[in-house]
Scaffold this active site. Structure first.
Site, PDB file in Angstrom:
ATOM      1  N   GLY A  47     -42.271  27.848   5.900  1.00 16.45           N
ATOM      2  CA  GLY A  47     -43.611  28.402   5.697  1.00 16.45           C
ATOM      3  C   GLY A  47     -44.567  27.824   6.719  1.00 16.45           C
ATOM      4  O   GLY A  47     -44.368  26.700   7.201  1.00 16.45           O
ATOM      5  N   GLN A  52     -52.269  25.681  10.914  1.00 15.20           N
ATOM      6  CA  GLN A  52     -51.318  24.720  11.485  1.00 15.20           C
ATOM      7  C   GLN A  52     -51.087  24.946  12.979  1.00 15.20           C
ATOM      8  O   GLN A  52     -50.559  24.068  13.670  1.00 15.20           O
ATOM      9  CB  GLN A  52     -49.983  24.755  10.729  1.00 15.20           C
ATOM     10  CG  GLN A  52     -50.098  24.230   9.298  1.00 15.20           C
ATOM     11  CD  GLN A  52     -48.769  24.273   8.578  1.00 15.20           C
ATOM     12  OE1 GLN A  52     -48.418  25.276   7.985  1.00 15.20           O
ATOM     13  NE2 GLN A  52     -48.004  23.197   8.639  1.00 15.20           N
ATOM     14  N   CYS A  95     -43.549  19.083   5.207  1.00 15.33           N
ATOM     15  CA  CYS A  95     -44.539  19.936   5.871  1.00 15.33           C
ATOM     16  C   CYS A  95     -44.408  19.755   7.373  1.00 15.33           C
ATOM     17  O   CYS A  95     -44.264  18.627   7.850  1.00 15.33           O
ATOM     18  CB  CYS A  95     -45.949  19.525   5.425  1.00 15.33           C
ATOM     19  SG  CYS A  95     -47.262  20.470   6.200  1.00 15.33           S
ATOM     20  N   LEU A  96     -44.467  20.853   8.119  1.00 16.35           N
ATOM     21  CA  LEU A  96     -44.352  20.757   9.572  1.00 16.35           C
ATOM     22  C   LEU A  96     -45.512  19.965  10.174  1.00 16.35           C
ATOM     23  O   LEU A  96     -45.385  19.442  11.271  1.00 16.35           O
ATOM     24  CB  LEU A  96     -44.292  22.163  10.197  1.00 16.35           C
ATOM     25  CG  LEU A  96     -43.046  22.982   9.836  1.00 16.35           C
ATOM     26  CD1 LEU A  96     -43.154  24.391  10.407  1.00 16.35           C
ATOM     27  CD2 LEU A  96     -41.778  22.293  10.330  1.00 16.35           C
ATOM     28  N   HIS A 137     -48.130  25.529  -1.659  1.00 11.70           N
ATOM     29  CA  HIS A 137     -48.232  24.554  -0.559  1.00 11.70           C
ATOM     30  C   HIS A 137     -49.000  25.169   0.617  1.00 11.70           C
ATOM     31  O   HIS A 137     -49.929  24.561   1.158  1.00 11.70           O
ATOM     32  CB  HIS A 137     -46.813  24.134  -0.137  1.00 11.70           C
ATOM     33  CG  HIS A 137     -46.757  23.262   1.072  1.00 11.70           C
ATOM     34  ND1 HIS A 137     -46.263  21.970   1.046  1.00 11.70           N
ATOM     35  CD2 HIS A 137     -47.121  23.475   2.372  1.00 11.70           C
ATOM     36  CE1 HIS A 137     -46.334  21.453   2.263  1.00 11.70           C
ATOM     37  NE2 HIS A 137     -46.853  22.352   3.092  1.00 11.70           N
ATOM     38  N   GLU A 138     -48.622  26.404   0.992  1.00 11.55           N
ATOM     39  CA  GLU A 138     -49.277  27.041   2.144  1.00 11.55           C
ATOM     40  C   GLU A 138     -50.728  27.390   1.838  1.00 11.55           C
ATOM     41  O   GLU A 138     -51.603  27.276   2.710  1.00 11.55           O
ATOM     42  CB  GLU A 138     -48.513  28.301   2.570  1.00 11.55           C
ATOM     43  CG  GLU A 138     -47.072  28.075   3.004  1.00 11.55           C
ATOM     44  CD  GLU A 138     -46.917  26.992   4.045  1.00 11.55           C
ATOM     45  OE1 GLU A 138     -47.825  26.785   4.856  1.00 11.55           O
ATOM     46  OE2 GLU A 138     -45.856  26.325   4.033  1.00 11.55           O
ATOM     47  N   HIS A 141     -53.078  24.663   2.475  1.00 14.57           N
ATOM     48  CA  HIS A 141     -53.473  24.520   3.894  1.00 14.57           C
ATOM     49  C   HIS A 141     -54.754  25.312   4.173  1.00 14.57           C
ATOM     50  O   HIS A 141     -55.584  24.898   4.983  1.00 14.57           O
ATOM     51  CB  HIS A 141     -52.367  25.039   4.826  1.00 14.57           C
ATOM     52  CG  HIS A 141     -51.271  24.062   5.082  1.00 14.57           C
ATOM     53  ND1 HIS A 141     -51.469  22.842   5.691  1.00 14.57           N
ATOM     54  CD2 HIS A 141     -49.939  24.124   4.826  1.00 14.57           C
ATOM     55  CE1 HIS A 141     -50.306  22.190   5.799  1.00 14.57           C
ATOM     56  NE2 HIS A 141     -49.363  22.956   5.267  1.00 14.57           N
TER      57      HIS A 141
HETATM   58 NI    NI Z   1     -47.332  22.448   5.143  1.00 11.78          NI
END
Ligand code: NI
Length: 175
Positions: A47, A52, A95-96, A137-138, A141
């Site tokens: 995701g 991001q 998370c990236l 989660h997304e 962000h």
């Molecule tokens: Ni994330």
């Protein structure tokens, strides 16, 4: 399509609140979603939110297909949670933007969400399991919230310390 740079904590841009997409989904938004998807696959991740890669728009891409399954990209523009279940479920999240850190987070086990898809069509559907975890989660962000913000202060500080150490080791390895 292009692979873009993924911002990592503690980059302050990740703390900003993303703005809704106004006036429908355009080719420009689709180009951004294409870039996001390619960036996510290259990472690799399941995701990615637009912020991001530094774009403060309420856009998310996701693909929950397993490695041996065909790709199944999903696109979410202006996602909203319509309902959340009272019962919660734990999941070890990563998370990236917070590389190398994995910690258990409790979230509502099921949600109902509404969003515009890649073509601007409005969709409303239920999510559970990994899908419910990932969309929550997304969507965090989009509010400038990282999964480590859900942890106790001690755990969050440990995670950030680990992240800093990993980044330092990486910088030294590059020399
Ligand atoms: Ni994330």
């Amino acid at each position: 399509m292009a692979v873009r740079e993924i911002l990592t904590a503690p980059d302050l841009r990740l703390k900003q609140k993303s703005k809704p997409v106004e006036g429908g989904v355009t080719n420009e938004h689709r180009k951004l979603m294409d870039d996001m998807l390619e960036t996510m696959y290259a990472a690799p991740g399941i995701g990615l939110a637009a912020i991001q890669i530094g774009e403060p728009l309420r856009i998310i891409v996701m693909d929950l297909a397993k490695e041996d399954e065909p790709k199944a990209p999903r696109y979410f523009v202006n996602p909203e949670l319509v309902t959340l279940s009272e019962d919660t479920a734990p999941y070890e999240e990563g998370c990236l933007s917070v590389p190398e850190i994995y910690e258990e987070v409790q979230r509502p086990a099921r949600v109902r969400l509404r969003y515009l898809d890649y073509n601007g069509k409005q969709i409303e559907e239920d999510a559970e399991g990994l899908y419910a975890v990932c969309i929550q989660h997304e969507m965090d962000h989009l509010e400038g919230v990282l999964f480590i913000d859900h942890l106790s202060r001690l755990k969050r500080e440990n995670a950030l310390r680990k992240l800093k150490k990993a980044r330092k080791a990486e910088a030294e390895a590059r020399v």
